[in-house]
Design a protein around this motif. Structure first.
Motif, PDB file in Angstrom:
ATOM      1  N   ARG A  17       0.835  -1.204   0.000  1.00 54.70           N
ATOM      2  CA  ARG A  17       0.000   0.000   0.000  1.00 54.70           C
ATOM      3  C   ARG A  17       0.872   1.257   0.000  1.00 54.70           C
ATOM      4  N   SER A  18       1.920   1.248   0.808  1.00 53.86           N
ATOM      5  CA  SER A  18       2.816   2.401   0.896  1.00 53.86           C
ATOM      6  C   SER A  18       3.514   2.673  -0.430  1.00 53.86           C
ATOM      7  N   GLN A  19       4.034   1.633  -1.046  1.00 57.43           N
ATOM      8  CA  GLN A  19       4.729   1.799  -2.329  1.00 57.43           C
ATOM      9  C   GLN A  19       3.771   2.257  -3.421  1.00 57.43           C
ATOM     10  N   THR A  20       2.578   1.723  -3.419  1.00 60.66           N
ATOM     11  CA  THR A  20       1.575   2.124  -4.405  1.00 60.66           C
ATOM     12  C   THR A  20       1.213   3.596  -4.232  1.00 60.66           C
ATOM     13  N   ALA A  25       1.459   9.712  -5.683  1.00 61.78           N
ATOM     14  CA  ALA A  25       1.504  10.995  -4.970  1.00 61.78           C
ATOM     15  C   ALA A  25       1.142  12.163  -5.883  1.00 61.78           C
ATOM     16  N   PHE A  26       1.496  12.075  -7.153  1.00 64.68           N
ATOM     17  CA  PHE A  26       1.194  13.162  -8.095  1.00 64.68           C
ATOM     18  C   PHE A  26      -0.306  13.365  -8.278  1.00 64.68           C
ATOM     19  N   ASP A  48      -4.417  13.021   6.798  1.00 61.93           N
ATOM     20  CA  ASP A  48      -5.549  13.903   7.077  1.00 61.93           C
ATOM     21  C   ASP A  48      -5.794  14.937   5.978  1.00 61.93           C
ATOM     22  N   LEU A  49      -4.764  15.533   5.426  1.00 66.07           N
ATOM     23  CA  LEU A  49      -4.936  16.601   4.442  1.00 66.07           C
ATOM     24  C   LEU A  49      -4.732  16.144   2.997  1.00 66.07           C
ATOM     25  N   ALA A  50      -4.719  14.846   2.778  1.00 71.95           N
ATOM     26  CA  ALA A  50      -4.521  14.330   1.416  1.00 71.95           C
ATOM     27  C   ALA A  50      -5.712  14.689   0.535  1.00 71.95           C
ATOM     28  N   ALA A  51      -5.453  14.946  -0.728  1.00 74.54           N
ATOM     29  CA  ALA A  51      -6.508  15.291  -1.684  1.00 74.54           C
ATOM     30  C   ALA A  51      -7.383  14.089  -2.025  1.00 74.54           C
TER      31      ALA A  51
END
Length: 76
Positions: A17-20, A25-26, A48-51
């Motif tokens: 999940r982390s690598q994906t 991120a873009f 919390d503030l992720a789009a």
């Protein structure tokens, strides 16, 4: 928008999940590392503030199989 991890790897591999998420991120995907590591079963793992909301959900193949059997038998 949401990214949902499910199934064997999606439910049980914080590393995948982390690598994906890092590769996405873009698009605004960002994980909370503690949530990602500590989530077992259904849970929000995004920062919390992720789009983009990011969730880990337990696959429920048994429920889908039951629905399909009911449909085939004309019970649905």
């Amino acid at each position: 928008d949401a990214l949902v991890f499910t199934g064997g790897v999606g439910e049980h591999s914080p590393e995948v999940r982390s690598q994906t998420a890092a590769g996405l991120a873009f698009l605004g995907v960002s994980l909370d590392s503690s949530r990602n590591e500590d989530t077992h079963g259904d849970g929000e793992i995004g920062a919390d503030l992720a789009a983009v909301r990011t969730l880990a959900l337990t696959a429920r193949e048994d429920v889908e199989i039951a629905w399909q059997v009911r449909a085939v038998l004309g019970l649905a």
